[in-house]
Design a protein around this motif. Structure first.
Motif, short mmCIF file in Angstrom:
data_model
loop_
_atom_site.label_atom_id
_atom_site.label_comp_id
_atom_site.label_asym_id
_atom_site.label_seq_id
_atom_site.Cartn_x
_atom_site.Cartn_y
_atom_site.Cartn_z
N VAL A 365 4.06 -14.49 -9.61
CA VAL A 365 3.33 -13.79 -8.56
C VAL A 365 1.91 -13.50 -9.03
N GLU A 366 1.75 -13.16 -10.29
CA GLU A 366 0.43 -12.84 -10.81
C GLU A 366 -0.52 -14.04 -10.73
N MET A 367 0.02 -15.25 -10.83
CA MET A 367 -0.83 -16.45 -10.80
C MET A 367 -1.17 -16.89 -9.38
N ASP A 368 -0.62 -16.22 -8.38
CA ASP A 368 -0.74 -16.66 -7.00
C ASP A 368 -1.93 -15.99 -6.31
N ASP A 369 -3.14 -16.07 -6.90
CA ASP A 369 -4.25 -15.31 -6.37
C ASP A 369 -4.73 -15.85 -5.03
N THR A 370 -4.69 -17.16 -4.80
CA THR A 370 -5.13 -17.72 -3.52
C THR A 370 -4.26 -17.21 -2.38
N HIS A 371 -2.97 -17.14 -2.60
CA HIS A 371 -2.07 -16.70 -1.56
C HIS A 371 -2.24 -15.21 -1.26
N TYR A 386 -4.76 0.24 0.20
CA TYR A 386 -4.18 0.89 -0.96
C TYR A 386 -3.53 -0.18 -1.84
N LEU A 387 -4.01 -0.28 -3.10
CA LEU A 387 -3.56 -1.37 -3.97
C LEU A 387 -3.11 -0.84 -5.34
N PRO A 388 -2.02 -1.39 -5.88
CA PRO A 388 -1.69 -1.15 -7.29
C PRO A 388 -2.74 -1.85 -8.16
N LEU A 389 -2.92 -1.36 -9.34
CA LEU A 389 -3.93 -1.90 -10.24
C LEU A 389 -3.69 -3.37 -10.55
N GLN A 390 -2.43 -3.77 -10.74
CA GLN A 390 -2.15 -5.15 -11.11
C GLN A 390 -2.51 -6.12 -9.98
N VAL A 391 -2.43 -5.69 -8.74
CA VAL A 391 -2.82 -6.56 -7.63
C VAL A 391 -4.34 -6.68 -7.57
N TRP A 392 -5.03 -5.56 -7.75
CA TRP A 392 -6.49 -5.62 -7.73
C TRP A 392 -7.03 -6.53 -8.82
N THR A 393 -6.40 -6.50 -9.98
CA THR A 393 -6.83 -7.36 -11.08
C THR A 393 -6.76 -8.83 -10.69
N LEU A 394 -5.79 -9.18 -9.87
CA LEU A 394 -5.61 -10.57 -9.48
C LEU A 394 -6.66 -11.03 -8.47
N ILE A 395 -7.04 -10.15 -7.55
CA ILE A 395 -7.84 -10.61 -6.40
C ILE A 395 -9.30 -10.20 -6.47
N ASP A 406 -15.20 -12.33 4.66
CA ASP A 406 -14.24 -13.17 5.37
C ASP A 406 -12.85 -12.56 5.34
N THR A 407 -12.52 -11.91 4.24
CA THR A 407 -11.25 -11.22 4.09
C THR A 407 -11.50 -9.72 4.19
N LEU A 408 -10.71 -9.05 5.03
CA LEU A 408 -10.83 -7.61 5.24
C LEU A 408 -12.24 -7.23 5.68
N PRO A 409 -12.74 -7.77 6.77
CA PRO A 409 -14.12 -7.51 7.19
C PRO A 409 -14.38 -6.07 7.58
N ALA A 410 -13.35 -5.32 8.01
CA ALA A 410 -13.55 -3.95 8.46
C ALA A 410 -13.30 -2.91 7.37
N LEU A 411 -13.08 -3.36 6.14
CA LEU A 411 -12.71 -2.45 5.05
C LEU A 411 -13.81 -1.43 4.78
N VAL A 412 -13.40 -0.16 4.70
CA VAL A 412 -14.33 0.94 4.42
C VAL A 412 -13.94 1.67 3.14
N ASP A 413 -12.64 1.89 2.95
CA ASP A 413 -12.14 2.65 1.79
C ASP A 413 -11.12 1.82 1.03
N LEU A 414 -11.34 1.70 -0.28
CA LEU A 414 -10.41 1.00 -1.16
C LEU A 414 -9.82 2.02 -2.12
N TYR A 415 -8.48 2.16 -2.06
CA TYR A 415 -7.78 3.11 -2.93
C TYR A 415 -7.04 2.32 -4.00
#
Length: 450
Positions: A365-371, A386-395, A406-415
């Protein structure tokens, strides 16, 4: 000024009944105290059995034959949690014309006697909960409950094979709650017959249909290709608010293609492990319920090879959509992305998105950054992520590229989990913040305390 004392004997009957009704409202058995006060009270209580909800409560320890002979012929409520059904319960069931409720949990003995007693009409029956445990019960005949239950309001059958259920439901005009769990192969009812039978239940509010994962017919691999696309039927369940399903997607697709539930609030779907599944009819079924267009919060869990996706409303506390769908092993992120894309009409309205990973993600799962980016693309309205640290590290590198909006165009707050926590080791987040700032879509980063 009072000219004398007024005793309770001076109160008219209707006032006394109001008092009695209030007195026994929290404890059903207190009517037995009232009938021992005086002859007048005894007469009033026994003359008003429906208003006061008088009944005799029978359990495994109740000497039913003696107790039922002591009191007038009041309605009976039967309750047992003992797997080994005793003679007292059987004795109580021998009065079918007086039984109002039957609650039998996890029964595994005396099944022949139990089935025999349930072949008669139960004209007063309103609640039936029957659950078999650990044994296989032969298919019940069409004479179950005498083939008719006109006053039944709640029916739960657990591991009870009743292939003639559609015929019984035709008489259940007052049914509000129908729960069919762990339906075995011997009790299989086709989706056509199921849809036809429940379409007559205009008062139904709760519907659960769940098959036994280890004893259910397996659809043919080419059945989906042979089956024509069904058009939506006009059968409406006007009172249905909760729908639960556990089984194969083909059965569900055939079923929901034939019904509508405009007041639907909650949908819980659990698919058995199957390599492919369809959701076209399911998405249309959900889309016909207006409440789902107000759902603006979603949670995607990574717990093993099963995709747990929940959608609900931030403002409202009632109602939700729960999807529990097996994923292809080794392709967990992509599988979740495909599920979300199939429910685009819901996901495109989500404003708050939670990604849950309570355990360390597998290496594949960690190697699946494109998906991961494919997973986020349907969520074009998300303002808080809202993201766990390990997911943020991937993306983080993907989100910091030139096409940052292009991804998450309306994003205002990242937790982020662990953000600005003393002693925590966080990857450099500045490139992402800078890229969003230059795009005209700035993002504030905060700590998420999971």
């Amino acid at each position: 000024m009072l000219r004398g004392r007024v005793t309770i004997e001076a109160l008219p009957d209707d006032v006394l009944l109001d008092i009695f009704e209030f007195y026994i409202s929290d404890s059903w058995y207190l009517w037995r105290t009232l009938v021992h006060v005086c002859q007048r009270w005894r007469y009033l209580v026994f003359a008003s059995p429906l208003r006061l909800d008088l009944h005799i409560f029978c359990t495994d320890s109740t000497p039913a034959r003696e107790k039922l002979d002591i009191w007038p012929p009041l309605l009976i409520k039967i309750w047992s949690r003992t797997p080994n059904l005793g003679d007292n319960i059987i004795a109580a069931l021998e009065h079918p014309d007086r039984i109002r409720e039957i609650w039998l949990w996890r029964i595994r003995s005396q099944l022949d006697r139990l089935v025999s007693t349930l072949q008669k009409p139960f004209p007063e029956l309103k609640f039936l909960y029957l659950e078999i445990h650990g044994v296989a019960l032969p298919a019940l005949p069409g004479t179950f409950l005498g083939g008719s239950a006109p006053r039944l309001r709640s029916l739960h059958l657990g591991r009870v094979p009743l292939p003639t259920l559609p015929r019984l439901l035709l008489s259940c005009n007052e049914l509000v709650r129908l729960s069919l769990s762990q339906i075995p192969r011997s009790g299989y009812i086709s989706s056509d017959n199921m849809a036809t039978s429940i379409s007559t239940l205009t008062r139904l509010e709760y519907l659960l249909i769940g098959f036994d994962a280890f004893d259910t017919p397996t659809p043919l691999p080419d059945r989906r290709a042979q089956r024509p696309l069904l058009t939506r039927a006009s059968a409406v369940l006007p009172a249905l608010t909760q729908f639960w399903f556990r089984g194969v997607s083909e059965y569900l697709e055939d079923l929901v293609a034939r019904i509508n539930a405009p007041l639907l609030l909650t949908v819980n779907i659990i698919f058995f492990n199957q390599p492919a599944f369809g959701t076209q009819q399911l998405t249309q079924f959900i889309a016909h319920a207006p409440i789902f267009t107000s759902y603006n919060q979603a949670e995607i869990d990574f717990i093993g090879p099963v995709a747990l996706i929940k959608c609900s409303s931030i403002e409202q506390h009632s109602g939700c959509l729960n999807l529990d769908i097996p994923c292809i092993e080794g392709d967990e992120v992509s599988s979740r992305a495909q599920i979300c894309s199939r429910f685009l009409f819901l996901m495109s309205r989500i404003e708050r998105l939670y990604i849950q990973a309570r355990h360390r993600l597998p290496f594949r799962v960690e190697m699946d950054d494109t998906h991961w980016l494919e997973l986020f693309r349907p969520f074009t309205a998300v303002q808080a992520l809202y993201l766990p640290l390990q997911v943020w590290t991937l993306i983080m590198h993907r989100l910091s590229e030139e096409s940052v909006t292009d991804t998450l165009p309306a994003l205002v707050d990242l937790y982020l989990e662990g953000y600005q926590t003393p002693g925590s080791e966080l990857p450099d987040i500045e490139p992402f913040i800078t890229a969003r700032q230059h795009s005209g879509h700035p993002v504030a980063v905060c700590r998420w305390d999971m």
